[in-house]
Design an enzyme around this catalytic site. Structure first.
Site, PDB file in Angstrom:
ATOM      1  N   LYS A  36       7.026  50.200   6.303  1.00  0.00           N
ATOM      2  CA  LYS A  36       6.312  48.930   6.113  1.00  0.00           C
ATOM      3  C   LYS A  36       7.062  47.803   6.824  1.00  0.00           C
ATOM      4  O   LYS A  36       8.241  47.943   7.161  1.00  0.00           O
ATOM      5  CB  LYS A  36       6.202  48.639   4.616  1.00  0.00           C
ATOM      6  CG  LYS A  36       7.552  48.452   3.916  1.00  0.00           C
ATOM      7  CD  LYS A  36       7.425  48.445   2.397  1.00  0.00           C
ATOM      8  CE  LYS A  36       8.789  48.277   1.734  1.00  0.00           C
ATOM      9  NZ  LYS A  36       8.692  48.417   0.265  1.00  0.00           N
ATOM     10  N   ARG A 130       5.013  45.423 -11.572  1.00  0.00           N
ATOM     11  CA  ARG A 130       4.557  44.820 -10.325  1.00  0.00           C
ATOM     12  C   ARG A 130       3.188  45.441 -10.080  1.00  0.00           C
ATOM     13  O   ARG A 130       2.233  45.077 -10.752  1.00  0.00           O
ATOM     14  CB  ARG A 130       5.598  45.139  -9.234  1.00  0.00           C
ATOM     15  CG  ARG A 130       5.691  44.127  -8.153  1.00  0.00           C
ATOM     16  CD  ARG A 130       6.844  44.395  -7.208  1.00  0.00           C
ATOM     17  NE  ARG A 130       6.713  45.654  -6.473  1.00  0.00           N
ATOM     18  CZ  ARG A 130       7.554  46.077  -5.543  1.00  0.00           C
ATOM     19  NH1 ARG A 130       8.628  45.352  -5.245  1.00  0.00           N
ATOM     20  NH2 ARG A 130       7.371  47.212  -4.904  1.00  0.00           N
ATOM     21  N   TYR A 260      23.478  19.619  13.523  1.00  0.00           N
ATOM     22  CA  TYR A 260      22.848  18.566  12.721  1.00  0.00           C
ATOM     23  C   TYR A 260      23.726  18.081  11.569  1.00  0.00           C
ATOM     24  O   TYR A 260      24.316  18.873  10.847  1.00  0.00           O
ATOM     25  CB  TYR A 260      21.529  19.076  12.135  1.00  0.00           C
ATOM     26  CG  TYR A 260      20.427  19.262  13.161  1.00  0.00           C
ATOM     27  CD1 TYR A 260      20.044  18.207  13.988  1.00  0.00           C
ATOM     28  CD2 TYR A 260      19.788  20.485  13.293  1.00  0.00           C
ATOM     29  CE1 TYR A 260      19.029  18.376  14.927  1.00  0.00           C
ATOM     30  CE2 TYR A 260      18.771  20.659  14.224  1.00  0.00           C
ATOM     31  CZ  TYR A 260      18.394  19.607  15.043  1.00  0.00           C
ATOM     32  OH  TYR A 260      17.402  19.778  15.960  1.00  0.00           O
ATOM     33  N   MET A 308      16.838  25.936  14.325  1.00  0.00           N
ATOM     34  CA  MET A 308      15.672  26.809  14.431  1.00  0.00           C
ATOM     35  C   MET A 308      15.831  27.867  15.530  1.00  0.00           C
ATOM     36  O   MET A 308      15.455  29.021  15.354  1.00  0.00           O
ATOM     37  CB  MET A 308      14.409  25.982  14.702  1.00  0.00           C
ATOM     38  CG  MET A 308      13.132  26.804  14.645  1.00  0.00           C
ATOM     39  SD  MET A 308      11.640  25.827  14.940  1.00  0.00           S
ATOM     40  CE  MET A 308      11.618  24.771  13.497  1.00  0.00           C
TER      41      MET A 308
HETATM   42  C1  LIG Z   1       9.634  49.420  -0.200  1.00  0.00           C
HETATM   43  C2  LIG Z   1       9.256  50.554  -1.043  1.00  0.00           C
HETATM   44  C3  LIG Z   1       9.993  51.752  -1.031  1.00  0.00           C
HETATM   45  C4  LIG Z   1      11.318  51.892  -0.325  1.00  0.00           C
HETATM   46  O1  LIG Z   1      12.337  51.369  -1.161  1.00  0.00           O
HETATM   47  P1  LIG Z   1      13.864  51.353  -0.693  1.00  0.00           P
HETATM   48  O2  LIG Z   1      14.617  50.829  -1.862  1.00  0.00           O
HETATM   49  O3  LIG Z   1      13.900  50.451   0.500  1.00  0.00           O
HETATM   50  O4  LIG Z   1      14.190  52.751  -0.366  1.00  0.00           O
HETATM   51  C5  LIG Z   1       9.498  52.829  -1.735  1.00  0.00           C
HETATM   52  N1  LIG Z   1       8.348  52.721  -2.451  1.00  0.00           N
HETATM   53  C6  LIG Z   1       7.642  51.573  -2.509  1.00  0.00           C
HETATM   54  C7  LIG Z   1       6.405  51.503  -3.323  1.00  0.00           C
HETATM   55  C8  LIG Z   1       8.070  50.445  -1.823  1.00  0.00           C
HETATM   56  O5  LIG Z   1       7.370  49.307  -1.897  1.00  0.00           O
END
Ligand SMILES: *Cc1c(COP(=O)(O)O)cnc(C)c1O
Length: 379
Positions: A36, A130, A260, A308
């Site tokens: 992702k 979540r 800055y 930036m």
């Molecule tokens: C991001 C994510 C992972 C990977 O988790 P890590 O701690 O980076 O290995 C696995 N499962 C879900 C649902 C995630 O959102």
């Protein structure tokens, strides 16, 4: 670095393949490489290919769009995506043979109306609170899922959940989550579902908590070479080196304020070098007072505020050449800072540093052959 390039993230795909193999060797379960957010900033496609070469059999992404990007590039491995609008039209992802996660009856109804027979991973909330269905909603979700399955409108391929701890392989919460996951699995079974896959483990659990492995593990951060476990290390190799070329070197007298608001004032005549990376490129502004970079075999401090597009390094009595390479982070093997150092300086975690690296930073993939379509897509 190429002469016309001034900022670059070099990504060692051999390290990603190696790290995937470490995960594969630590379990009898299948490995879903989590790619992702553009492969945690490493390039989703190149990372996916490297992980598949290293022994992963699945790919995991957050959104349908991320999954479609991989499909469009020709990736044929099974892909799961897990964040969707509750009433979203997932037909395109489903038509591309992307498995979708379902956390509610609303989700289920919209997925089941695709006109196809999507592969569904029913997500139980075992405590993270979540995504996922809470225990009180789960019996209804599995009952309805079984109904839709009998009508041929979905196929329940998996039941899954996600852990609370991403850093402690012996977290107290994990045991409780396994118990709740077992209950969710039993209820799914009672409803008549026979999912082929059960999955729960993130990186830390995939390496250190075998009871969480089930049929598939889902490592993310560990693939990129960050040791996830506070308790021990597993020989993971850092994949990314972030570097830039100094675009200006100058000598200034003592008492010169830098950047800055002049938070930083030189205490002696010194040499300053200008690094063409800033917070728009993901270099965290909050790291400024603590951060160091690596140049010519030594560490030097960042001087003043990170802006930036650029920041300044105080080289003291050393005078680097204009155009000299400065490493922000790498493996740490030679003494250069690591992504973990930057995370500490910024009060965050390596995941945020990686995923913050912006589009202006060229990604250079090395270490494994990269098909031409990937080089074009991720340059
Ligand atoms: C991001 C994510 C992972 C990977 O988790 P890590 O701690 O980076 O290995 C696995 N499962 C879900 C649902 C995630 O959102």
């Amino acid at each position: 670095m190429r002469r016309d390039v001034i900022t670059e993230a070099t990504i060692d795909l051999g390290a990603i393949a190696h790290n995937t193999a470490v995960f594969a060797a630590s379990t009898t379960a299948e490995v879903m490489a989590v790619v992702k957010a553009n492969g945690f900033g490493h390039g989703a496609l190149a990372t996916a290919e490297a992980a598949l070469a290293g022994g992963a059999t699945w790919l995991g992404v957050a959104t349908g769009a991320e999954a479609l990007e991989l499909r469009a590039a020709g990736v044929t491995a099974p892909i799961l995506s897990w964040i969707h609008p509750h009433d979203g039209d997932l037909a395109e992802a489903v038509a591309a043979d992307v498995d979708v996660s379902v956390s509610s009856v609303d989700h289920l109804a919209s997925v089941a109306s695709s006109g196809l027979t999507p592969n569904v991973h029913l997500k139980a909330d075992t405590g993270l609170h979540r995504n996922g269905s809470v225990a009180s909603d789960w019996p209804e979700l599995v009952r309805r899922a079984r109904e839709f399955e009998q009508y041929g409108r979905i196929r329940v391929r998996a039941v899954w959940s996600h852990l609370i701890s991403g850093e402690d392989s012996e977290a107290e919460a994990t045991r409780l989550q396994v118990t709740r996951f077992e209950t969710a699995l039993a209820l799914a079974r009672d409803a008549g579902l026979r999912p082929r896959l059960r999955h729960l483990a993130n990186s830390v659990a995939a390496l250190g908590t075998p009871v969480t492995h089930y049929d598939l593990v889902r490592p993310g951060i560990g693939l990129y070479g960050v040791e996830p476990d506070l308790r021990r290390t597993y020989g993971l190799r850092a994949a990314m080196t972030l570097r830039a070329r100094l675009v200006l070197v100058k000598h200034v007298p003592a008492g010169s304020g830098v950047s800055y608001e002049h938070d930083y004032v030189t205490t002696r005549p010194t040499t300053l070098g200008l690094v063409p990376l800033g917070f728009a490129d993901g270099v965290p502004r909050t790291a400024g007072p603590f951060a160091q970079v690596w140049c010519a075999g030594r560490r030097f401090p960042v001087a003043g505020r990170i802006a930036m597009d650029q920041f300044v390094v105080d080289f003291g009595e050393f005078t680097p050449a204009a155009g000299e390479d400065v490493v922000l982070f790498g493996s740490g093997a030679d003494g250069e800072p690591t992504v973990g150092d930057w995370a500490d300086w910024a009060g965050t975690i390596p995941h945020e540093i990686f995923t913050g690296i912006g589009a202006r930073v060229r990604r250079e993939h090395v270490g494994l052959p990269v098909p031409a379509n990937q080089q074009r897509g991720e340059a």
